[in-house]
Design an enzyme around this catalytic site. Structure first.
Site, PDB file in Angstrom:
ATOM      1  N   TYR A 102       6.355 -12.152  -5.192  1.00  0.00           N
ATOM      2  CA  TYR A 102       7.165 -12.807  -4.171  1.00  0.00           C
ATOM      3  C   TYR A 102       6.820 -14.299  -4.150  1.00  0.00           C
ATOM      4  CZ  TYR A 102       9.019 -13.863   0.431  1.00  0.00           C
ATOM      5  OH  TYR A 102       9.710 -14.410   1.471  1.00  0.00           O
ATOM      6  N   ASP A 174       1.284  -5.090  -3.154  1.00  0.00           N
ATOM      7  CA  ASP A 174       2.373  -5.359  -2.217  1.00  0.00           C
ATOM      8  C   ASP A 174       3.427  -4.281  -2.477  1.00  0.00           C
ATOM      9  OD1 ASP A 174       4.744  -6.236  -1.031  1.00  0.00           O
ATOM     10  OD2 ASP A 174       4.262  -8.355  -1.304  1.00  0.00           O
ATOM     11  N   LYS A 199      11.546  -5.561   5.485  1.00  0.00           N
ATOM     12  CA  LYS A 199      12.494  -5.041   4.495  1.00  0.00           C
ATOM     13  C   LYS A 199      12.814  -3.565   4.779  1.00  0.00           C
ATOM     14  CE  LYS A 199      11.680  -9.184   3.169  1.00  0.00           C
ATOM     15  NZ  LYS A 199      10.798  -9.587   2.102  1.00  0.00           N
TER      16      LYS A 199
HETATM   17  C1  LIG Z   1       9.766 -10.639   1.915  1.00  0.00           C
HETATM   18  C2  LIG Z   1       8.571 -10.346   1.128  1.00  0.00           C
HETATM   19  C3  LIG Z   1       7.315 -10.837   1.508  1.00  0.00           C
HETATM   20  C4  LIG Z   1       7.142 -11.733   2.710  1.00  0.00           C
HETATM   21  O1  LIG Z   1       7.370 -11.060   3.902  1.00  0.00           O
HETATM   22  P1  LIG Z   1       7.922 -11.752   5.250  1.00  0.00           P
HETATM   23  O2  LIG Z   1       8.083 -10.600   6.171  1.00  0.00           O
HETATM   24  O3  LIG Z   1       9.210 -12.427   4.882  1.00  0.00           O
HETATM   25  O4  LIG Z   1       6.908 -12.738   5.683  1.00  0.00           O
HETATM   26  C5  LIG Z   1       6.223 -10.464   0.759  1.00  0.00           C
HETATM   27  N1  LIG Z   1       6.338  -9.679  -0.337  1.00  0.00           N
HETATM   28  C6  LIG Z   1       7.536  -9.207  -0.733  1.00  0.00           C
HETATM   29  C7  LIG Z   1       7.606  -8.350  -1.952  1.00  0.00           C
HETATM   30  C8  LIG Z   1       8.677  -9.521  -0.031  1.00  0.00           C
HETATM   31  O5  LIG Z   1       9.868  -9.064  -0.442  1.00  0.00           O
END
Ligand SMILES: *Cc1c(COP(=O)(O)O)cnc(C)c1O
Length: 385
Positions: A102, A174, A199
């Protein structure tokens, strides 16, 4: 009270179910900053909502259970969760990240933690043997996404956990793109799991939140300390929204994935499409590894059109699918990684790792599949030059 075995039931009944005080089936929104104490010198269960809040605690217990970890922590965003995890490290330490992560993860390392002497290096984590040779004494962790953002590259998470353990460093995953419904890194030996719960876990594009799960008491203590000290906690109302979102994660993802599989097939058979990146396609990089460690290929698809198709026109011509940052909501969203989510990565690095100007990233929603495909088809037709 855990009389269920399946994740579908855990999504609904896991963590802390209902409310002891009223027997409400939902954990109430404990909208309070502080709690009355019975006397000095006694350690109350609840003292101050940065330190702990019952609604947040219910969410934290839920995500820990879903991921199969010992403790969960909720933060005000995915980036706040990542920042808390990176706060485990010290000046002089270095963290290996995969070449697809990301953009915000790269940015916080490059522009914030770098200032505190915490370094990073970008490696191809799909090649485990090569990766292991990069673990020098200053390397203290490997942080990966699988499938990774935005090219959906697959890394063998069990192998990352294994080499991390062997070198006595931390493995961090992640898991935003898969969620515990499709992939559970802790069960593969991974030390720390991070989520942007904004998400799929939230799932309705109405809350920004982050989660961390660890499977070790010492790490749990450290993250709890960092969470309370740095204070990027999730609010009670947002914790409630996330618990509510997680209840339908299973049914949403079943439909999301069904639609994504059909969309990936449609794109890979379309004459305008040069390349499709989707770990659920048998010819995709890492297909076998993904099949081994995840339930299916997930929901995210990236693709490239041939040069005689104008990407800007494609985006402009979409009517149902919305051009937006983010992903994982019930609605189909499309984005242009090189100018949006990954713009903070320097141009040369983007070219090197394959985040080209023609790359399109799609988060397939749960609308009617025929509506999604006909919208994409008409936008491709409009974009031909
Ligand atoms: C969106 C996202 C983030 C960051 O998260 P936020 O809630 O926008 O701070 C981190 N890792 C991945 C894979 C993401 O899609």
């Amino acid at each position: 009270m855990s009389t269920y075995k399946s994740i579908e039931s855990a999504l609904i009944h896991g963590g802390i179910y209902g409310d002891e005080y009223t027997r409400a089936v939902n954990v109430p929104i404990y909208q309070t900053s502080t709690y009355e104490q019975s006397g000095i010198g006694e350690t109350p269960k609840w003292e101050y909502s940065r330190t702990g809040n019952p609604t947040r605690a219910a969410l934290e217990a839920l995500i820990a259970e879903l991921e199969g970890g010992k403790a969960g922590f909720a933060f005000a965003s995915g980036m706040a969760a990542i920042t808390a995890v990176l706060s485990l490290f010290h000046s002089g330490d270095r963290i290996i990240i995969s070449s697809n992560v990301y953009g915000g993860t790269f940015r916080v390392l490059d522009k914030v933690f770098n200032n505190f002497g915490i370094g990073y290096s970008i490696e191809d984590t799909t090649n485990i043997r090569e990766l292991e040779t990069k673990i020098t004494p200053d390397v203290k962790a490997i942080l990966v996404e699988s499938p990774a953002n935005p090219l959906l590259t697959v890394t063998d998470l069990g192998e990352v956990a294994r080499i991390a353990q062997k070198h006595n460093i931390l493995s961090i995953v992640d898991n935003t793109f898969m969620t515990p419904y499709l992939q559970r890194p802790v069960t593969l030996g991974v030390d720390i799991v991070i989520h942007s719960a904004t998400k799929y876990l939230g799932g309705h594009s109405d809350v920004v939140a982050g989660l961390v799960v660890v499977n070790d008491d010492r790490l749990a203590k450290q993250i709890a300390f960092i969470q309370n000290s740095t204070g990027g906690v999730l609010a009670p109302f947002d914790s409630f929204l996330l618990i509510r979102g997680i209840k339908t994660l299973g049914v949403r993802l079943d439909r999301h994935v069904e639609n994504a599989e059909k969309t990936a097939k449609f794109l890979s058979e379309h004459k305008a499409v040069k390349k499709v990146y989707y770990p659920g396609l048998p010819d995709a990089q890492g297909y076998e590894i993904n099949k081994k460690q995840a339930k299916n290929g997930g929901v995210m698809i990236s693709f490239e059109l041939y040069e005689n198709y104008n990407v800007k026109k494609f985006f402009r011509s979409l009517r149902l699918v919305a051009l937006a940052e983010s992903l994982g909501g019930v609605e189909s969203l499309v984005c242009h990684p090189s100018s949006m989510t990954h713009a903070s990565i320097p141009y040369e690095v983007r070219q090197k790792v394959g985040i080209t100007e023609g790359l399109i990233r799609l988060s397939v929603g749960i609308e009617n599949i025929d509506d999604i495909l006909s919208d994409i088809a008409q936008a491709i037709a409009e974009s031909e030059e």
